[in-house]
Write a protein that holds these residues in place. Structure first.
Motif, PDB file in Angstrom:
ATOM      1  N   PRO A 440      -3.942   0.557  -7.003  1.00  0.00           N
ATOM      2  CA  PRO A 440      -2.557   0.905  -6.637  1.00  0.00           C
ATOM      3  C   PRO A 440      -2.357   0.982  -5.124  1.00  0.00           C
ATOM      4  CG  PRO A 440      -3.332   2.297  -8.430  1.00  0.00           C
ATOM      5  CD  PRO A 440      -4.510   1.542  -7.935  1.00  0.00           C
ATOM      6  N   MET A 441      -3.328   1.536  -4.433  1.00  0.00           N
ATOM      7  CA  MET A 441      -3.209   1.632  -2.979  1.00  0.00           C
ATOM      8  C   MET A 441      -3.208   0.242  -2.347  1.00  0.00           C
ATOM      9  SD  MET A 441      -5.671   3.684  -0.334  1.00  0.00           S
ATOM     10  CE  MET A 441      -7.005   2.492  -0.511  1.00  0.00           C
ATOM     11  N   LYS A 442      -4.072  -0.666  -2.856  1.00  0.00           N
ATOM     12  CA  LYS A 442      -4.128  -2.014  -2.314  1.00  0.00           C
ATOM     13  C   LYS A 442      -2.821  -2.758  -2.574  1.00  0.00           C
ATOM     14  CE  LYS A 442      -8.124  -2.425  -0.344  1.00  0.00           C
ATOM     15  NZ  LYS A 442      -8.225  -2.766   1.087  1.00  0.00           N
ATOM     16  N   LEU A 443      -2.263  -2.571  -3.787  1.00  0.00           N
ATOM     17  CA  LEU A 443      -0.992  -3.228  -4.090  1.00  0.00           C
ATOM     18  C   LEU A 443       0.116  -2.699  -3.192  1.00  0.00           C
ATOM     19  CD1 LEU A 443      -1.177  -3.317  -7.999  1.00  0.00           C
ATOM     20  CD2 LEU A 443      -1.563  -5.202  -6.396  1.00  0.00           C
ATOM     21  N   ALA A 444       0.063  -1.395  -2.945  1.00  0.00           N
ATOM     22  CA  ALA A 444       1.066  -0.811  -2.045  1.00  0.00           C
ATOM     23  C   ALA A 444       0.909  -1.376  -0.639  1.00  0.00           C
ATOM     24  CB  ALA A 444       0.918   0.708  -2.032  1.00  0.00           C
ATOM     25  N   GLU A 445      -0.337  -1.544  -0.210  1.00  0.00           N
ATOM     26  CA  GLU A 445      -0.557  -2.127   1.111  1.00  0.00           C
ATOM     27  C   GLU A 445      -0.015  -3.550   1.176  1.00  0.00           C
ATOM     28  OE1 GLU A 445      -4.704  -1.869   1.823  1.00  0.00           O
ATOM     29  OE2 GLU A 445      -4.689   0.289   2.267  1.00  0.00           O
ATOM     30  N   GLN A 446      -0.281  -4.315   0.089  1.00  0.00           N
ATOM     31  CA  GLN A 446       0.236  -5.678   0.061  1.00  0.00           C
ATOM     32  C   GLN A 446       1.762  -5.690   0.102  1.00  0.00           C
ATOM     33  OE1 GLN A 446      -1.449  -7.508  -3.413  1.00  0.00           O
ATOM     34  NE2 GLN A 446      -3.563  -7.371  -2.642  1.00  0.00           N
ATOM     35  N   ARG A 447       2.376  -4.759  -0.671  1.00  0.00           N
ATOM     36  CA  ARG A 447       3.833  -4.702  -0.684  1.00  0.00           C
ATOM     37  C   ARG A 447       4.377  -4.323   0.686  1.00  0.00           C
ATOM     38  NH1 ARG A 447       8.340  -6.866  -1.900  1.00  0.00           N
ATOM     39  NH2 ARG A 447      10.084  -5.408  -2.199  1.00  0.00           N
ATOM     40  N   LEU A 448       3.717  -3.390   1.350  1.00  0.00           N
ATOM     41  CA  LEU A 448       4.143  -3.010   2.702  1.00  0.00           C
ATOM     42  C   LEU A 448       4.007  -4.179   3.673  1.00  0.00           C
ATOM     43  CD1 LEU A 448       2.616   0.572   2.977  1.00  0.00           C
ATOM     44  CD2 LEU A 448       5.044  -0.017   2.852  1.00  0.00           C
ATOM     45  N   ALA A 449       2.901  -4.930   3.471  1.00  0.00           N
ATOM     46  CA  ALA A 449       2.710  -6.098   4.331  1.00  0.00           C
ATOM     47  C   ALA A 449       3.823  -7.127   4.114  1.00  0.00           C
ATOM     48  CB  ALA A 449       1.354  -6.728   4.066  1.00  0.00           C
ATOM     49  N   GLU A 450       4.199  -7.295   2.831  1.00  0.00           N
ATOM     50  CA  GLU A 450       5.291  -8.228   2.535  1.00  0.00           C
ATOM     51  C   GLU A 450       6.603  -7.744   3.123  1.00  0.00           C
ATOM     52  OE1 GLU A 450       5.311  -8.571  -1.653  1.00  0.00           O
ATOM     53  OE2 GLU A 450       3.419  -9.696  -1.771  1.00  0.00           O
ATOM     54  N   LEU A 451       6.852  -6.430   3.002  1.00  0.00           N
ATOM     55  CA  LEU A 451       8.095  -5.879   3.549  1.00  0.00           C
ATOM     56  C   LEU A 451       8.119  -6.021   5.062  1.00  0.00           C
ATOM     57  CD1 LEU A 451       8.485  -2.655   1.383  1.00  0.00           C
ATOM     58  CD2 LEU A 451       9.838  -4.758   1.229  1.00  0.00           C
ATOM     59  N   ALA A 452       6.985  -5.896   5.674  1.00  0.00           N
ATOM     60  CA  ALA A 452       6.931  -6.024   7.130  1.00  0.00           C
ATOM     61  C   ALA A 452       7.244  -7.445   7.577  1.00  0.00           C
ATOM     62  CB  ALA A 452       5.554  -5.608   7.641  1.00  0.00           C
ATOM     63  N   ARG A 453       7.151  -8.418   6.665  1.00  0.00           N
ATOM     64  CA  ARG A 453       7.398  -9.811   6.998  1.00  0.00           C
ATOM     65  C   ARG A 453       8.663 -10.347   6.343  1.00  0.00           C
ATOM     66  NH1 ARG A 453       3.946 -12.916   4.783  1.00  0.00           N
ATOM     67  NH2 ARG A 453       3.710 -14.544   6.371  1.00  0.00           N
ATOM     68  N   SER A 454       9.492  -9.459   5.748  1.00  0.00           N
ATOM     69  CA  SER A 454      10.720  -9.879   5.068  1.00  0.00           C
ATOM     70  C   SER A 454      11.916  -9.084   5.580  1.00  0.00           C
ATOM     71  CB  SER A 454      10.586  -9.680   3.549  1.00  0.00           C
ATOM     72  OG  SER A 454       9.505 -10.425   3.045  1.00  0.00           O
ATOM     73  N   ASP A 455      13.091  -9.705   5.473  1.00  0.00           N
ATOM     74  CA  ASP A 455      14.342  -9.052   5.836  1.00  0.00           C
ATOM     75  C   ASP A 455      14.818  -8.251   4.637  1.00  0.00           C
ATOM     76  OD1 ASP A 455      16.784  -8.486   7.258  1.00  0.00           O
ATOM     77  OD2 ASP A 455      17.738  -9.959   5.935  1.00  0.00           O
ATOM     78  N   THR A 456      15.000  -6.941   4.809  1.00  0.00           N
ATOM     79  CA  THR A 456      15.327  -6.072   3.676  1.00  0.00           C
ATOM     80  C   THR A 456      16.719  -6.325   3.131  1.00  0.00           C
ATOM     81  OG1 THR A 456      16.039  -4.367   5.235  1.00  0.00           O
ATOM     82  CG2 THR A 456      13.762  -4.263   4.457  1.00  0.00           C
TER      83      THR A 456
END
Length: 615
Positions: A440-456
């Motif tokens: 779960p922590m790794k998936l959250a990190e991946q999601r944060l990484a994606e959010l950091a590279r996407s326009d919300t």
């Protein structure tokens, strides 16, 4: 019996008389030998003293002839010492005389060198040699060896003389002694009988004292299983005097139910077997546990006439064991309830402990895995992921690492900690292993990484992702010089009026609709990104010619002609201006290509908006 003893006594007296005669002859012979030895030792000592006197005379006069007579005397000492050594085939005196012989040789060498130095005109060196500490030490050692030896010989000669005198008087008494022995034997026989009785009683008392102080219940039962002996611990435990217990059966002492349970053990010990077992009894309202040993009492004919029982009260030990078991069960329950894989491996990497999470993660029953090698249980693929870390842990290094493993069709990101079980002497006897599922922590990190590279707002890639992907597109273009890449830079015409006239909420909705129409106008492999505000970019790869980029730009202009419906009767017509920059072969930097497209955008605005322009 008494006559036999008398004859035996006379035989002993006769034997003693013969032995005395032989001993006296040997003592006289030894006296003669001692006299010879004393004369030899005395002559040796005189010669040594003369040699020392000669040395002193030389020191006083400085004349070498003082040494010559003593040098001649010393030269014969070795032969005389060899003769004396024949008198001592072995023993300390022979070793001492060997040493005397060595010292005489050294002294002779010293006298010879002294004369040689004197004759060579080196009197000072000769005197220094005579006065040297080594020479003095050798003379002292000679005296220390010969003096005590002569004293021992004189003492031995005196002792032999006295012994011969005593033996002569004692021999006269032997006949009288023989007559007295008959009476003495009778007295001794009576004394021994009485002493044996006293020793037996003393031994019994000692055994009773030992038995009473041993922290165990010691009893003896006869062939009919009745108590004939009980130590003080039995009385203490049962609260009865030993006399009150004597004669009772096992059932009468410990209860019939216990006696029935003990009957198989009693039958075995009565067959001559030693039996060890545990038993329990309720005594004075308290349940007691005992570790018992039954030992057969076997007589001289091999018949079992009863048995001994040694019982150690292990009630406290049982209570401690129960608490330990309860504690282990508690710790097992805690370990099994944790969402963490907990294991212990021995030095051969065999599983010695594992919690219930093992079943959940790997589908293997923990009980079936105990004692088996880890490689065999988890398989070679999972073991290979961990092998290097296990090796370092067995070498004494604490290991903490992450890996990704798949088991039962589930892929988990796992954080592992290996702690060596290291003894005080440095030996590593095992490994404590703790594995935590951090998926779960790794998936959250991946999601944060994606959010950091996407326009919300629009869900499109943001500037960071645009920069990354444009650089990659240019790198691909450099590898394929025939490929044409196009960068479209566009914004919404008069977007500020939308925000000012309708509010930022409407402006955000317009941006979202605008982004959706842009995605519909390009291929799935093309990049559509929002840079900031109302600025958007498109990266088109693999084009054949610039007209392909123009066609996409026109498609976007056509898509924006229809008003954007915002609900509640509000429709807004928005246009866009597009700047296009193309590049074949990728020979440009991202910044250069973006600047060209931005310049083309401003040209389109100057030319009237709602159009596209090429750089």
């Amino acid at each position: 019996m008494l006559l036999l003893l008398a004859l035996l006594a006379m035989a002993v007296v006769t034997t003693v008389l013969a032995f005395r005669a032989k001993l006296a002859a040997a003592q006289i012979e030894r006296q003669d030998a001692i006299n010879i030895e004393l004369r030899s030792h005395n002559n040796l000592l005189i010669d040594l003293l003369n040699a020392e006197t000669g040395q002193r005379g030389y020191l006083l006069t400085g004349r070498a002839h003082y040494l010559q007579p003593y040098l001649a005397a010393m030269e014969t000492l070795d032969a005389r010492l060899a003769a004396v050594l024949q008198l001592y085939p072995q023993g300390q005196q022979r070793q001492d005389l060997y040493r005397v012989r060595e010292l005489v040789s050294l002294k002779l060498d010293e006298l010879t060198r002294t004369i040689a130095l004197h004759d060579a005109g080196q009197p000072e060196q000769a005197r220094a040699l005579v006065l040297g500490e080594e020479g003095q030490r050798q003379m002292d050692e000679l005296r220390s060896l010969l003096g005590p030896t002569m004293s021992r010989l004189r003492a031995e000669r005196t002792a032999l003389t006295e012994q011969l005198g005593r033996d002569a008087g004692q021999t006269k008494l032997l006949l009288l002694l023989g007559l007295s022995l008959l009476a003495l034997f009778a007295a001794l026989a009576l004394w021994q009988v009485l002493s044996a009785g006293r020793r037996l009683r003393a031994a019994e008392q000692r055994m009773r004292s030992i038995a009473d102080n041993v922290p165990a219940l010691i009893t003896q039962f006869d062939a009919s299983h009745r108590l004939v002996f009980a130590n003080a611990q039995v009385s203490k435990v049962y609260g009865l005097a030993a006399e009150a217990l004597l004669g009772k059966t096992v059932g009468e002492v410990r209860g019939e139910a216990v006696a029935v349970a003990l009957q198989p053990q009693i039958e075995r010990v009565m067959q001559g077997q030693r039996v060890e077992f545990e038993s329990s009894s309720t005594i004075a309202g308290r349940l007691r546990h005992f570790q018992q040993s039954y030992v057969p009492d076997i007589d001289a004919d091999g018949a079992v006439r009863g048995f001994y029982s040694v019982s150690v009260d292990i009630t406290e030990r049982k209570a401690i064991e129960a608490r330990v078991v309860a504690s282990e069960h508690g710790m097992r329950a805690i370990a099994d309830s944790l969402p963490v894989l907990i294991t212990y491996l021995d030095a051969q990497l065999r599983l010695r402990f594992l919690n219930a999470t093992f079943l959940e993660w790997l589908g293997i029953d923990p009980a079936a895995a105990l004692g088996r090698p880890l490689r065999e249980v988890i398989g070679p693929e999972l073991f290979a992921q961990r092998e290097a870390h296990l090796t370092r842990a067995l070498a004494g290094e604490r290991q903490q690492f992450e890996l990704c493993s798949t088991a039962l069709g589930i892929t988990r990101h796992i954080q592992n900690t290996y702690i060596p079980d290291q003894r005080p002497d440095g030996r590593v006897v095992g490994i404590y292993a703790l594995s935590t599922d951090i998926t779960p922590m790794k998936l959250a990190e991946q999601r944060l990484a994606e959010l950091a590279r996407s326009d919300t707002l629009t869900g499109l890639p943001n500037r960071r992702q645009f920069d990354e992907r444009l650089a990659l597109a240019l790198a691909r273009g450099r590898r394929d010089v025939n490929s044409l890449l196009a960068l479209l830079f566009l914004d919404i015409d008069h977007f500020k009026d939308v925000n000012d006239g309708h509010g930022h909420g409407v402006g955000d909705a317009v941006l979202q609709q605008f982004a959706a129409r842009l995605r519909d106008c390009v291929r799935s492999t093309d990049l559509v990104a929002r840079l900031a505000g109302d600025e958007f970019v498109l990266v088109l790869e693999g084009l054949a010619e610039a007209e392909d980029a123009a066609a996409v730009a026109q498609k976007i202009l056509d898509a924006m002609r229809d008003p954007i419906g915002l609900g509640e009767g509000l429709d807004l017509s928005v246009g866009t201006s597009i700047g296009v920059a193309t590049l074949r072969g990728g020979a440009a930097t991202p910044q250069q290509l973006t600047a060209r497209a931005d310049a083309a955008l401003y040209r389109a605005k100057r030319e009237g908006r709602r159009r596209y322009a090429f750089d």
